[in-house]
Design a protein around this motif. Structure first.
Motif, PDB file in Angstrom:
ATOM      1  N   MET A   1       0.816  -1.188   0.000  1.00  0.00           N
ATOM      2  CA  MET A   1       0.000   0.000   0.000  1.00  0.00           C
ATOM      3  C   MET A   1       0.867   1.262   0.000  1.00  0.00           C
ATOM      4  SD  MET A   1      -3.150  -0.952   2.612  1.00  0.00           S
ATOM      5  CE  MET A   1      -2.545   0.258   3.683  1.00  0.00           C
ATOM      6  N   ARG A   2       2.015   1.182   0.671  1.00  0.00           N
ATOM      7  CA  ARG A   2       2.853   2.375   0.777  1.00  0.00           C
ATOM      8  C   ARG A   2       3.422   2.811  -0.559  1.00  0.00           C
ATOM      9  NH1 ARG A   2       7.059   0.514   4.866  1.00  0.00           N
ATOM     10  NH2 ARG A   2       6.324  -1.472   4.102  1.00  0.00           N
ATOM     11  N   THR A   3       3.656   1.867  -1.466  1.00  0.00           N
ATOM     12  CA  THR A   3       4.297   2.216  -2.736  1.00  0.00           C
ATOM     13  C   THR A   3       3.322   2.294  -3.897  1.00  0.00           C
ATOM     14  OG1 THR A   3       4.808  -0.102  -3.160  1.00  0.00           O
ATOM     15  CG2 THR A   3       6.492   1.196  -2.009  1.00  0.00           C
ATOM     16  N   THR A   4       2.037   2.104  -3.629  1.00  0.00           N
ATOM     17  CA  THR A   4       1.020   2.186  -4.676  1.00  0.00           C
ATOM     18  C   THR A   4      -0.144   3.039  -4.191  1.00  0.00           C
ATOM     19  OG1 THR A   4      -0.321   0.306  -3.949  1.00  0.00           O
ATOM     20  CG2 THR A   4       1.573  -0.188  -5.343  1.00  0.00           C
ATOM     21  N   SER A   5      -1.071   3.253  -5.078  1.00  0.00           N
ATOM     22  CA  SER A   5      -2.276   3.994  -4.701  1.00  0.00           C
ATOM     23  C   SER A   5      -3.411   3.051  -4.307  1.00  0.00           C
ATOM     24  CB  SER A   5      -2.706   4.899  -5.857  1.00  0.00           C
ATOM     25  OG  SER A   5      -3.015   4.098  -6.983  1.00  0.00           O
ATOM     26  N   PRO A   8      -6.331  -0.753   1.267  1.00  0.00           N
ATOM     27  CA  PRO A   8      -6.046  -2.007   1.968  1.00  0.00           C
ATOM     28  C   PRO A   8      -6.732  -3.228   1.347  1.00  0.00           C
ATOM     29  CG  PRO A   8      -6.658  -0.292   3.530  1.00  0.00           C
ATOM     30  CD  PRO A   8      -6.871   0.259   2.161  1.00  0.00           C
ATOM     31  N   ALA A  11      -5.068  -3.981  -2.115  1.00  0.00           N
ATOM     32  CA  ALA A  11      -3.717  -4.506  -1.930  1.00  0.00           C
ATOM     33  C   ALA A  11      -3.771  -5.955  -1.451  1.00  0.00           C
ATOM     34  CB  ALA A  11      -2.945  -3.644  -0.940  1.00  0.00           C
TER      35      ALA A  11
END
Length: 77
Positions: A1-5, A8, A11
């Protein structure tokens, strides 16, 4: 989640799909690909040629299977 849009839920689905794909047995892969290609109208000779070419490229390479072995996976025997 941190590196994509992705959220939760999205992902989690992507991770589950990737794990499922890489956990797929050679037999399940052959059956799935056969069904996908039949749905696109391909004949068995072409399907078995393509599946045989795809198997060695899998992350955990499957054993080399002959067209006869591929047919047995699909149709039994």
């Amino acid at each position: 989640m941190r590196t994509t849009s992705l959220g939760p839920g999205e992902a989690a689905r992507v991770v589950a799909d990737v794990l499922s794909y890489f956990g797929e047995t050679a037999e399940a892969f052959v059956r799935r690909r056969h069904a996908e290609m039949r749905a696109r109208g391909l004949g068995n000779d072409e399907i078995f040629r393509r599946v045989a070419a795809e198997l060695p490229a899998r992350r955990v390479a499957a054993p080399e299977l002959s067209q006869r072995q591929l047919r047995r996976i699909i149709y039994g025997g």
